[in-house]
Write a protein that holds these residues in place. Structure first.
Motif, short mmCIF file in Angstrom:
data_model
loop_
_atom_site.label_atom_id
_atom_site.label_comp_id
_atom_site.label_asym_id
_atom_site.label_seq_id
_atom_site.Cartn_x
_atom_site.Cartn_y
_atom_site.Cartn_z
N THR A 117 -4.84 20.04 28.21
CA THR A 117 -4.68 21.57 28.38
C THR A 117 -6.12 22.06 28.43
OG1 THR A 117 -2.58 21.39 27.54
CG2 THR A 117 -3.56 23.57 27.59
N LYS A 120 -7.91 20.99 31.63
CA LYS A 120 -7.63 21.90 32.61
C LYS A 120 -8.20 23.23 32.53
CE LYS A 120 -3.45 23.73 34.55
NZ LYS A 120 -3.82 25.27 34.75
N ASP A 141 9.13 10.66 28.11
CA ASP A 141 10.04 12.16 28.54
C ASP A 141 9.50 13.12 27.70
OD1 ASP A 141 10.23 11.12 25.51
OD2 ASP A 141 12.40 11.67 25.57
N THR A 143 8.40 16.35 28.63
CA THR A 143 8.48 17.49 29.76
C THR A 143 7.26 18.08 30.01
OG1 THR A 143 10.79 17.22 29.00
CG2 THR A 143 9.94 19.14 30.39
N GLU A 144 6.53 18.82 28.90
CA GLU A 144 5.52 19.52 29.22
C GLU A 144 4.18 18.73 29.64
OE1 GLU A 144 6.85 19.47 26.37
OE2 GLU A 144 7.62 21.34 25.60
N GLN A 146 4.71 16.29 31.61
CA GLN A 146 5.08 15.79 33.14
C GLN A 146 4.85 17.09 34.00
OE1 GLN A 146 9.16 14.77 32.18
NE2 GLN A 146 8.68 12.59 32.02
N LYS A 147 5.28 18.20 33.35
CA LYS A 147 4.90 19.45 34.33
C LYS A 147 3.63 19.90 34.50
CE LYS A 147 8.92 21.91 32.54
NZ LYS A 147 9.63 23.14 31.73
N LEU A 148 2.61 19.49 33.62
CA LEU A 148 1.25 19.67 33.80
C LEU A 148 0.60 18.43 34.82
CD1 LEU A 148 -1.43 21.05 33.15
CD2 LEU A 148 -1.52 19.87 30.83
N TRP A 149 1.49 17.42 34.49
CA TRP A 149 0.69 16.29 35.51
C TRP A 149 1.08 16.72 36.95
CZ3 TRP A 149 -1.40 11.54 34.69
CH2 TRP A 149 -1.49 10.85 35.86
N SER A 150 2.36 17.07 37.04
CA SER A 150 2.68 17.57 38.41
C SER A 150 1.86 18.76 38.98
CB SER A 150 4.13 18.01 38.50
OG SER A 150 4.96 16.89 38.22
N GLU A 151 1.79 19.73 38.26
CA GLU A 151 0.93 20.78 38.78
C GLU A 151 -0.61 20.37 39.16
OE1 GLU A 151 -1.30 24.59 36.31
OE2 GLU A 151 0.83 23.95 35.70
N SER A 154 -0.45 18.52 42.23
CA SER A 154 -0.43 19.32 43.21
C SER A 154 -1.51 20.21 43.70
CB SER A 154 0.65 20.49 42.89
OG SER A 154 0.87 21.30 43.90
#
Length: 160
Positions: A117, A120, A141, A143-144, A146-151, A154
């Motif tokens: 974070t 980033k 698993d 979640t947070e 995984q979301k940051l990875w996807s962001e 992207s």
């Protein structure tokens, strides 16, 4: 004073903390510290103080925990997070990296996520992804993370 009394007091403190009763948690933590100064008690006291918005007191408690046990990563992570909130990024990096190097750390994946974070925020996505990879390798698993990875992935494809 027996160690049994200490354990009962500390267990009550943790139970009240989990329930969100911060005043009672703090009472039993301070009671525990009167019986015996242990790093885990200072760590929990820091968590209570942080939840109450007393960042300076929380930092002091976390520092005491680390002084008692230099290999205790949990308070190192919390110090890093608080310093980050206070705008002291460079100091925060030191403590977050120290946290992941400590032998005793209940949640190193959280420290790696916090480092990701921070990187980033510094617009260093490649470094952020490295720390996220480490976090996710420890806890798939998460979640947070995984979301940051996807962001970040992207953002990587849209800027390419």
């Amino acid at each position: 004073m027996s160690s049994e009394t200490f354990i009962q007091s500390f267990d009550l403190a943790k139970e009240y903390f989990r329930k969100g009763d911060l005043d009672r948690a703090e009472f039993y933590l301070r009671n525990s510290l009167e019986l015996e100064e242990r790093e885990e008690v200072f760590f929990y006291l820091g968590l209570v103080q942080n939840a109450q918005g007393n960042w300076g007191d929380a930092l002091s408690s976390y520092y005491k925990a680390v002084t008692l046990n230099h290999e205790y990563g949990n308070p190192c992570n919390e110090i890093g997070v608080l310093l980050l909130r206070m705008g002291k990024d460079k100091e925060a990096v030191y403590w977050l990296k120290k946290s992941v190097r400590c032998e005793q750390n209940d949640a190193p994946h959280i420290s790696y996520f916090n480092l990701a974070t921070l990187y980033k925020l510094w617009n260093r996505p490649e470094r952020s992804l490295q720390y996220l990879h480490k976090a996710l390798s420890l806890k798939e698993d998460f979640t947070e993370a995984q979301k940051l990875w996807s962001e970040l992935k992207s953002d990587e494809t849209t800027s390419a």
